[in-house]
Design an enzyme around this catalytic site. Structure first.
Site, PDB file in Angstrom:
ATOM      1  N   LYS A 256       0.855  -1.201   0.000  1.00 35.90           N
ATOM      2  CA  LYS A 256       0.000   0.000   0.000  1.00 35.90           C
ATOM      3  C   LYS A 256       0.881   1.238   0.000  1.00 35.90           C
ATOM      4  O   LYS A 256       1.644   1.474   0.929  1.00 35.90           O
ATOM      5  CB  LYS A 256      -0.919   0.004   1.231  1.00 35.90           C
ATOM      6  CG  LYS A 256      -1.710   1.306   1.397  1.00 35.90           C
ATOM      7  CD  LYS A 256      -2.619   1.295   2.639  1.00 35.90           C
ATOM      8  CE  LYS A 256      -3.295   2.653   2.837  1.00 35.90           C
ATOM      9  NZ  LYS A 256      -4.132   2.705   4.057  1.00 35.90           N
ATOM     10  N   ASP A 261      -2.648  10.227   3.319  1.00 34.93           N
ATOM     11  CA  ASP A 261      -4.040   9.832   3.499  1.00 34.93           C
ATOM     12  C   ASP A 261      -4.773  10.850   4.361  1.00 34.93           C
ATOM     13  O   ASP A 261      -4.676  10.831   5.583  1.00 34.93           O
ATOM     14  CB  ASP A 261      -4.111   8.438   4.145  1.00 34.93           C
ATOM     15  CG  ASP A 261      -5.548   7.976   4.363  1.00 34.93           C
ATOM     16  OD1 ASP A 261      -6.466   8.606   3.783  1.00 34.93           O
ATOM     17  OD2 ASP A 261      -5.745   6.989   5.103  1.00 34.93           O
ATOM     18  N   LYS A 268     -10.350  13.006   7.648  1.00 31.61           N
ATOM     19  CA  LYS A 268      -9.880  12.642   8.991  1.00 31.61           C
ATOM     20  C   LYS A 268      -9.881  13.871   9.890  1.00 31.61           C
ATOM     21  O   LYS A 268      -9.759  14.990   9.395  1.00 31.61           O
ATOM     22  CB  LYS A 268      -8.444  12.114   8.907  1.00 31.61           C
ATOM     23  CG  LYS A 268      -8.303  10.718   8.343  1.00 31.61           C
ATOM     24  CD  LYS A 268      -6.848  10.286   8.343  1.00 31.61           C
ATOM     25  CE  LYS A 268      -6.687   8.888   7.761  1.00 31.61           C
ATOM     26  NZ  LYS A 268      -7.343   7.848   8.563  1.00 31.61           N
ATOM     27  N   ASP A 279       1.521   6.478   5.406  1.00 33.34           N
ATOM     28  CA  ASP A 279       0.561   5.506   4.875  1.00 33.34           C
ATOM     29  C   ASP A 279       1.084   4.777   3.637  1.00 33.34           C
ATOM     30  O   ASP A 279       0.365   4.008   3.011  1.00 33.34           O
ATOM     31  CB  ASP A 279      -0.772   6.208   4.586  1.00 33.34           C
ATOM     32  CG  ASP A 279      -1.965   5.298   4.777  1.00 33.34           C
ATOM     33  OD1 ASP A 279      -1.819   4.254   5.453  1.00 33.34           O
ATOM     34  OD2 ASP A 279      -3.039   5.611   4.245  1.00 33.34           O
ATOM     35  N   ASP A 338     -12.255   7.091   3.464  1.00 32.68           N
ATOM     36  CA  ASP A 338     -11.054   6.895   4.272  1.00 32.68           C
ATOM     37  C   ASP A 338     -10.651   5.407   4.332  1.00 32.68           C
ATOM     38  O   ASP A 338      -9.559   5.081   4.779  1.00 32.68           O
ATOM     39  CB  ASP A 338     -11.274   7.451   5.685  1.00 32.68           C
ATOM     40  CG  ASP A 338      -9.968   7.661   6.436  1.00 32.68           C
ATOM     41  OD1 ASP A 338      -8.900   7.587   5.795  1.00 32.68           O
ATOM     42  OD2 ASP A 338     -10.031   7.905   7.662  1.00 32.68           O
ATOM     43  N   GLU A 340      -9.525   3.602   2.069  1.00 25.97           N
ATOM     44  CA  GLU A 340      -9.010   3.645   0.697  1.00 25.97           C
ATOM     45  C   GLU A 340      -7.968   2.574   0.416  1.00 25.97           C
ATOM     46  O   GLU A 340      -7.777   2.189  -0.734  1.00 25.97           O
ATOM     47  CB  GLU A 340      -8.422   5.035   0.408  1.00 25.97           C
ATOM     48  CG  GLU A 340      -6.959   5.252   0.825  1.00 25.97           C
ATOM     49  CD  GLU A 340      -6.732   5.196   2.331  1.00 25.97           C
ATOM     50  OE1 GLU A 340      -7.725   5.292   3.088  1.00 25.97           O
ATOM     51  OE2 GLU A 340      -5.572   5.043   2.757  1.00 25.97           O
ATOM     52  N   ARG A 342      -7.829  -0.615   1.013  1.00 29.50           N
ATOM     53  CA  ARG A 342      -8.374  -1.840   0.415  1.00 29.50           C
ATOM     54  C   ARG A 342      -8.787  -1.622  -1.033  1.00 29.50           C
ATOM     55  O   ARG A 342      -8.779  -2.543  -1.837  1.00 29.50           O
ATOM     56  CB  ARG A 342      -9.542  -2.344   1.279  1.00 29.50           C
ATOM     57  CG  ARG A 342     -10.704  -1.417   1.358  1.00 29.50           C
ATOM     58  CD  ARG A 342     -11.606  -1.686   2.570  1.00 29.50           C
ATOM     59  NE  ARG A 342     -11.023  -1.177   3.821  1.00 29.50           N
ATOM     60  CZ  ARG A 342     -11.598  -1.270   5.011  1.00 29.50           C
ATOM     61  NH1 ARG A 342     -12.769  -1.899   5.147  1.00 29.50           N
ATOM     62  NH2 ARG A 342     -11.025  -0.773   6.087  1.00 29.50           N
TER      63      ARG A 342
HETATM   64  N1  BES Z   1      -4.277   4.575   6.785  1.00 30.15           N
HETATM   65  C1  BES Z   1      -5.449   4.403   7.568  1.00 30.15           C
HETATM   66  C2  BES Z   1      -5.221   3.432   8.723  1.00 30.15           C
HETATM   67  C3  BES Z   1      -4.470   4.000   9.887  1.00 30.15           C
HETATM   68  C4  BES Z   1      -5.039   4.931  10.720  1.00 30.15           C
HETATM   69  C5  BES Z   1      -3.219   3.529  10.175  1.00 30.15           C
HETATM   70  C6  BES Z   1      -4.346   5.405  11.811  1.00 30.15           C
HETATM   71  C7  BES Z   1      -2.517   3.987  11.269  1.00 30.15           C
HETATM   72  C8  BES Z   1      -3.081   4.935  12.082  1.00 30.15           C
HETATM   73  C9  BES Z   1      -6.568   3.835   6.711  1.00 30.15           C
HETATM   74  O1  BES Z   1      -6.590   4.254   5.401  1.00 30.15           O
HETATM   75  C10 BES Z   1      -7.849   4.274   7.339  1.00 30.15           C
HETATM   76  O2  BES Z   1      -8.107   5.436   7.348  1.00 30.15           O
HETATM   77  N2  BES Z   1      -8.603   3.318   7.861  1.00 30.15           N
HETATM   78  C11 BES Z   1      -9.828   3.617   8.511  1.00 30.15           C
HETATM   79  C12 BES Z   1     -10.840   2.593   8.093  1.00 30.15           C
HETATM   80  C13 BES Z   1     -12.238   2.946   8.478  1.00 30.15           C
HETATM   81  C14 BES Z   1     -12.716   4.164   7.716  1.00 30.15           C
HETATM   82  C15 BES Z   1     -13.129   1.767   8.194  1.00 30.15           C
HETATM   83  C16 BES Z   1      -9.580   3.572  10.007  1.00 30.15           C
HETATM   84  O3  BES Z   1      -8.795   2.730  10.464  1.00 30.15           O
HETATM   85  O4  BES Z   1     -10.136   4.394  10.710  1.00 30.15           O
HETATM   86 ZN    ZN Z   2      -4.834   4.846   4.604  1.00 30.62          ZN
HETATM   87 MN    MN Z   3      -7.701   6.043   5.179  1.00 24.87          MN
END
Ligand code: BES
Ligand code: ZN
Ligand code: MN
Length: 493
Positions: A256, A261, A268, A279, A338, A340, A342
């Site tokens: 990834k 992000d 966010k 990210d 968010d 994204e 996947r």
């Molecule tokens: N890159 C983030 C995951 C992340 C967040 C990694 C904080 C490390 C610290 C990912 O793209 C994301 O935003 N995931 C969301 C998924 C949710 C919207 C289902 C998350 O983890 O909040």
């Molecule tokens: Zn992300």
């Molecule tokens: Mn995200």
């Protein structure tokens, strides 16, 4: 302790015990070690250290005592702690070189090769200095570090292990550097040029970078949906390392590479948003692993696929509720922009099929939920193949870059139900790391596939903010151990 050095690192054990190295040092250095131990400034507990400045007649300018626990033997995890303490203590000095007398510390269930790998990794990791900022970073203080050995057989084993540690250390440092670079420097285009540069250094590595037009032609619409809000163009980076026989199936690593992000339209919150420059650490680890594997010239075939894009809001950005058809033909209702990671990985996984992979492993800072579930020590591991999962866990255990397996039972799949597409891109409130993995599993049904969620392990926050380079050690060890299958008949290429 018979070598002239600016720093000798010597083990001391609980109960004021010394081993062979300690005793000969103590004798050569006028009893300084036993005197210090008697005074009680160091007890010998694993992870302790004490820097001494030696007298004028010593062949070492400094003697660093390293607590090594019980002289009878210590655990592998405690040896890792010892190695780290030794590296930290050495770093605190201004030594130009060092001789490390720690290879004969007794470790239960570990040999010299393992100990040399752990020591090498610890010293190399502590030598890393971030240097990539525009305007030039700090200069690397380079230190020559040797491991003292007792005989030829040991020297040979240790030397081989150190060569491997060095290769893995180089890959880890590359992953850290790419991870640490700010989002305005490390764009998808930058990642592609970094991969090109890497490929240029090895005849065994070739590279191809797909642009937006080519991705469009392939139908990578979920990947493009993430890139839609950004002015920076996305890239699909494909680097191939050829080290095995032509008819051996490759290991395919998918990373990834979201270079920033913001969450997109599902923006966010502001706090710590800067950390979303990390990210792309999955991508960085995949390139770091490629670097290590090419450096060791391992007899395997390896393909690294990096899906690189930003995730930003704008008037062209994908909106919650949009339905997109992925490269696989499956449709996705994007309920949260968010989620994204996947969306880019699913197209990369579909693309991976054309390499007739032996195994596919994707690596991603995928979910905050994974950090909630597992903390920041292990990476989350998900797999549809027990043998593959076992091999990854073992590689993590050996290198200390550990993972912990989580379930991807079919029961969870119901949470991804959508009224308007084959699936939604988010599940419910709970089990977020699992529903994310279950989403990916739908795009790897025909593969021996595993997914590493490195959200908790790829970087440190706070005062030590910075990329860790994980899971380069795990992945490289996995590649070192792997015995691939032959290519199948149906294989197109
Ligand atoms: N890159 C983030 C995951 C992340 C967040 C990694 C904080 C490390 C610290 C990912 O793209 C994301 O935003 N995931 C969301 C998924 C949710 C919207 C289902 C998350 O983890 O909040
Ligand atoms: Zn992300
Ligand atoms: Mn995200």
């Amino acid at each position: 302790a018979d070598r002239r050095t600016s720093c000798a690192l010597v083990p001391v054990y609980e109960g004021r015990r010394l081993d062979q190295a300690g005793k000969s040092g103590d004798a050569a250095w006028d009893g300084i070690i036993s005197r210090v131990m008697k005074r009680g400034d160091i007890r010998g507990k694993a992870g302790e250290s004490l820097v001494l400045h030696a007298g004028p007649d010593c062949n070492a300018d400094r003697i660093v005592l390293i607590g090594c626990g019980s002289i009878k033997g210590t655990s592998t995890s405690s040896f890792r702690k010892i190695a780290k303490a030794a590296a930290t203590a050495l770093k605190s000095t201004n030594s130009v070189d060092a001789v490390v007398h720690l290879i004969n510390v007794n470790v239960t269930d570990a040999d010299d090769v393992w100990k040399a790998r752990i020591l090498g990794a610890a010293f190399l990791d502590s030598a890393y200095v971030y240097s990539g900022a525009p305007g030039g970073g700090r200069k690397h203080p380079s230190r020559k570090i040797s491991l003292a050995t007792e005989n030829r057989t040991q020297t040979r084993a240790v030397q081989g292990a150190l060569d491997r540690a060095k290769a893995i250390g180089t890959g880890t440092a590359l992953a850290r550097e790419l991870g640490n670079l700010p989002g305005n420097v490390c764009t998808p285009t930058y990642l592609a040029s970094a991969a090109r540069k890497l490929a240029g250094r090895y005849d065994s590595v070739s590279i191809k970078v797909l642009n937006e037009t080519e991705m469009k032609r392939l139908g990578m619409n979920t990947l493009l949906a993430v890139a839609a809000g950004s002015a920076e163009p996305p890239r699909l980076i494909v680097a191939e390392y050829h080290g095995g026989a032509d008819n051996e199936r490759p290991i395919v690593l998918v990373g990834k590479g979201v270079t920033f992000d913001s969450g997109g339209i599902s923006l966010k919150p502001g706090a710590s948003m800067d950390e979303m420059k990390f990210d792309m650490c999955g991508a960085a680890s995949v390139l770091g692993t490629l670097n290590a594997v090419a450096e060791m010239a391992l007899p395997v075939n390896l393909v690294c696929i990096v899906a690189a894009t930003e995730n930003l809001p704008s008037s062209t950005a994908t909106k919650p509720g949009d339905v997109i058809k992925s490269m696989s033909g499956k449709t996705v209702e994007i309920l949260n922009t968010d989620a994204e990671g996947r969306l880019i990985l699913c197209d990369a996984l579909t693309y991976a099929e054309r390499f007739d992979p032996d195994v596919v492993v994707d690596v991603a800072t995928l979910t905050g939920a994974c950090m909630v579930a597992l903390g920041q020590i292990p990476s989350g591991l998900f797999s549809n193949h027990d043998g593959l999962a076992g091999a990854l866990l073992e590689a993590g255990q050996y290198t200390g870059d550990r993972a912990w397996q989580m379930p991807i039972w079919d029961d969870f799949q119901d949470l991804l139900k959508s009224n308007f597409a084959d699936m939604a891109n988010i599940g419910g409130r709970f089990g977020g790391a699992i529903t994310a993995a279950c989403f990916l599993a739908r795009f790897a049904e025909n593969q021996r596939w595993a997914h590493l969620d490195i959200a908790g392990t790829a970087w440190h926050s706070g005062a030590n903010k910075g990329a860790t380079g994980r899971p380069v050690p795990l992945l490289t060890q996995f590649v070192m151990n792997h015995k691939p299958r032959r290519k199948s008949q149906r294989s197109g290429r």
